[in-house]
Design a protein around this motif. Structure first.
Motif, short mmCIF file in Angstrom:
data_model
loop_
_atom_site.label_atom_id
_atom_site.label_comp_id
_atom_site.label_asym_id
_atom_site.label_seq_id
_atom_site.Cartn_x
_atom_site.Cartn_y
_atom_site.Cartn_z
N ALA A 138 13.27 50.89 -20.42
CA ALA A 138 12.93 49.72 -19.62
C ALA A 138 11.51 49.30 -19.99
CB ALA A 138 13.01 50.05 -18.13
N ARG A 139 11.36 48.04 -20.35
CA ARG A 139 10.04 47.53 -20.68
C ARG A 139 9.73 46.33 -19.79
NH1 ARG A 139 10.94 43.04 -23.78
NH2 ARG A 139 13.01 42.88 -24.76
N PRO A 140 8.46 46.16 -19.46
CA PRO A 140 8.10 45.01 -18.62
C PRO A 140 8.52 43.70 -19.29
CG PRO A 140 6.27 46.54 -18.81
CD PRO A 140 7.29 46.98 -19.81
N GLY A 141 9.04 42.79 -18.47
CA GLY A 141 9.45 41.50 -19.00
C GLY A 141 9.61 40.49 -17.90
N GLY A 142 9.02 39.33 -18.06
CA GLY A 142 9.09 38.30 -17.03
C GLY A 142 8.45 38.80 -15.75
N SER A 143 9.18 38.66 -14.64
CA SER A 143 8.65 39.13 -13.35
C SER A 143 9.17 40.52 -13.00
CB SER A 143 9.06 38.15 -12.25
OG SER A 143 10.47 38.05 -12.17
N GLY A 144 9.85 41.17 -13.96
CA GLY A 144 10.41 42.49 -13.68
C GLY A 144 10.49 43.35 -14.91
N TRP A 145 11.72 43.72 -15.28
CA TRP A 145 11.94 44.66 -16.37
C TRP A 145 13.10 44.19 -17.23
CZ3 TRP A 145 8.64 48.90 -16.45
CH2 TRP A 145 7.94 49.14 -15.26
N ARG A 146 13.15 44.70 -18.46
CA ARG A 146 14.28 44.47 -19.35
C ARG A 146 14.79 45.82 -19.84
NH1 ARG A 146 15.35 39.31 -20.77
NH2 ARG A 146 13.81 37.71 -20.25
N LEU A 147 16.09 46.03 -19.67
CA LEU A 147 16.70 47.32 -19.97
C LEU A 147 17.58 47.21 -21.21
CD1 LEU A 147 15.87 47.68 -16.96
CD2 LEU A 147 17.96 49.01 -16.65
N SER A 148 17.50 48.25 -22.06
CA SER A 148 18.35 48.33 -23.25
C SER A 148 18.78 49.78 -23.46
CB SER A 148 17.61 47.84 -24.50
OG SER A 148 17.28 46.47 -24.39
N GLY A 149 20.07 49.94 -23.77
CA GLY A 149 20.59 51.28 -24.03
C GLY A 149 22.08 51.34 -23.77
N ARG A 150 22.64 52.52 -23.98
CA ARG A 150 24.08 52.73 -23.75
C ARG A 150 24.26 53.92 -22.82
NH1 ARG A 150 28.74 52.88 -28.31
NH2 ARG A 150 28.58 50.65 -27.85
N LYS A 151 25.08 53.73 -21.80
CA LYS A 151 25.45 54.78 -20.87
C LYS A 151 26.95 55.04 -20.99
CE LYS A 151 21.39 55.11 -18.73
NZ LYS A 151 20.59 56.35 -18.69
N VAL A 152 27.32 56.31 -20.91
CA VAL A 152 28.74 56.67 -21.04
C VAL A 152 29.21 57.39 -19.79
CG1 VAL A 152 28.60 56.80 -23.56
CG2 VAL A 152 28.20 58.87 -22.19
N ALA A 153 30.54 57.45 -19.65
CA ALA A 153 31.18 58.17 -18.54
C ALA A 153 30.64 57.71 -17.19
CB ALA A 153 30.98 59.67 -18.70
N VAL A 154 30.57 56.40 -17.00
CA VAL A 154 30.08 55.83 -15.74
C VAL A 154 31.29 55.58 -14.83
CG1 VAL A 154 28.72 54.03 -14.64
CG2 VAL A 154 28.24 54.70 -17.02
N PRO A 155 31.45 56.36 -13.75
CA PRO A 155 32.64 56.21 -12.91
C PRO A 155 32.61 54.92 -12.11
CG PRO A 155 31.11 57.79 -11.94
CD PRO A 155 30.56 57.43 -13.29
N TYR A 156 33.74 54.25 -12.05
CA TYR A 156 33.92 53.05 -11.22
C TYR A 156 32.90 51.96 -11.54
CZ TYR A 156 37.19 55.83 -8.53
OH TYR A 156 38.26 56.60 -8.15
N ALA A 157 32.44 51.89 -12.79
CA ALA A 157 31.44 50.89 -13.16
C ALA A 157 31.98 49.47 -12.99
CB ALA A 157 30.98 51.10 -14.60
N GLY A 158 33.26 49.29 -13.26
CA GLY A 158 33.85 47.96 -13.13
C GLY A 158 34.11 47.54 -11.71
N HIS A 159 34.05 48.49 -10.76
CA HIS A 159 34.31 48.19 -9.36
C HIS A 159 33.02 48.09 -8.53
CE1 HIS A 159 38.00 50.04 -10.88
NE2 HIS A 159 38.66 49.49 -9.89
N ALA A 160 31.92 48.61 -9.06
CA ALA A 160 30.70 48.77 -8.26
C ALA A 160 29.94 47.46 -8.10
CB ALA A 160 29.80 49.82 -8.90
N SER A 161 29.27 47.32 -6.97
CA SER A 161 28.38 46.18 -6.78
C SER A 161 27.05 46.42 -7.48
CB SER A 161 28.15 45.93 -5.29
OG SER A 161 27.56 47.06 -4.66
N ARG A 162 26.64 47.67 -7.59
CA ARG A 162 25.44 48.03 -8.32
C ARG A 162 25.64 49.35 -9.04
NH1 ARG A 162 24.59 43.59 -7.28
NH2 ARG A 162 22.70 42.53 -6.55
#
Length: 371
Positions: free
Chosen positions: A142-166
């Motif tokens: 995560a690097r500072p960008g704009g008024s917040g942050w910008r995230l780059s990367g790959r996460k695996v085995a994320v349960p219920y990622a398509g169902h989650a609000s966050r």
């Protein structure tokens, strides 16, 4: 030391077991539901758990929650695992509610937790990366960008990622680490469904310069404390779920060998069967003790690192061999998808993968003991 459940925890366990049984949580999903990533959990069971307050146990009292913590959530996860229920309890309660309740700001808690308690929203966390289950040093940045942050990367085995609000996403900063609350539908986020042994929803999440606001940094923490806590909650939640699944296997097999007859006698009366059942019992009780000890230390605010490593090692080393023994004792019945043993087996496969396997856990435990 006495690790028996206290009165409140016993009541929570009994309530969870009762609701799960009444809602048929142990019944297998239909074939088409198992294959559909959008419907691979028992929504009616989840709604029933919300209705009786099981999803609001860890919410602060000011949000009409019970103000309880990790030990009580672990009790719920154990009962879910024992019932073989296909619900997002580990993802939402351990990976979502616990870190937000303990480390989130008042605004973050108010924005996210009431909908979860009502059963109207799910949370999850992206704790693993390619080749790094439960990564302690995230490759995602995560690097500072704009008024917040910008995230780059790959996460695996994320349960219920398509169902989650966050999705709670740990990321490395220039000097430390933080956990970011990422909308899975935000620009730059790609959610790709991936297969699991149990059939429950899981995804790879790619982050391509994803913009998040400063308010989306969990608790405003950049020291790494929130990221460490998230990892601890992930471990204790996985172990509690596995503890329940292994207990469910033991219950099923105990009943089978008691009622199944060979040569005119119950299987349980044969010495070789009794010896194998004793091995499974010892493994299950050891996992249970390690799980409860880890949850207790973490809930009491003590250093739980060694207990978590030990509990994760015992689960990953002993659970699957124990289930294979129980499959053997069941004969062909054990692999029938209409019989509940396969649900526990597949769930334990996924939990073992989440924790990185017993060799990974042994290495972590040895490193901690030597430090």
């Amino acid at each position: 030391m006495d690790f028996s459940l206290d009165e409140n925890q016993r009541a929570i366990a009994d309530l969870a077991a009762d609701v799960l049984a009444k809602e048929g949580a142990g019944e297998p999903l239909a074939h088409d539901a198992r294959q559909d990533p959008e419907t691979r959990y028992q929504e009616h069971v989840w709604a029933a758990m919300a209705k009786v307050g099981l999803l609001g146990l860890a919410l602060p009292t000011e949000l009409d929650g019970d103000g309880l913590g990790v030990a009580e959530i672990a009790v719920v996860l154990t009962e879910v695992g024992k019932a073989g229920a296909r619900v997002p309890a580990l993802a939402t309660l351990a990976l979502g509610v616990l870190p937000v309740a303990s480390h989130g700001t008042a605004k973050q808690r108010e924005a996210l937790l009431p909908d979860v308690a009502a059963g109207n929203a799910l949370l999850t966390a992206a704790v693993s990366e390619v080749g790094a289950p439960l990564a302690t040093l995230p490759g995602t940045v995560a690097r500072p960008g704009g008024s917040g942050w910008r995230l780059s990367g790959r996460k695996v085995a994320v349960p219920y990622a398509g169902h989650a609000s966050r999705i709670l996403v740990p990321a490395s900063l220039e000097d430390g680490a933080g956990v970011f609350l990422v909308d899975p539908h935000a620009g730059g986020v790609t959610v790709t469904p991936t297969p699991t042994a149990s059939g429950t929803p899981e995804c790879t999440v790619d982050l391509d310069d994803v913009e998040v606001s400063a308010a989306d940094l969990l608790g405003g923490d950049t020291s790494g404390a929130a990221a460490r806590a998230l990892r601890e909650f992930a471990v204790v939640g996985a172990v509690a779920s596995g503890d329940g699944a292994l207990a469910g296997v033991l219950d099923l097999t105990t009943e089978h060998v008691r009622t199944r007859h060979q040569f005119g006698k119950p299987l349980a009366t044969f010495q070789a069967v009794a010896q194998q059942m004793a091995d499974v019992y010892i493994a299950a009780r050891t996992v249970h003790l390690a799980s409860v000890s880890a949850a207790w230390r973490l809930g009491a605010g003590r250093n739980a690192e060694a207990d978590l490593d030990l509990a994760a090692y015992w689960l990953t080393a002993e659970a699957l061999p124990s289930v294979r023994t129980c499959h053997h004792l069941h004969g062909g019945v054990g692999v029938d998808v209409t019989y509940p043993l396969h649900r526990h087996y597949s769930e334990l496969k996924d939990l073992t993968r989440l924790l990185g396997g017993h060799r990974n856990q042994l290495h972590a435990f040895g490193a901690g003991a030597g430090s």
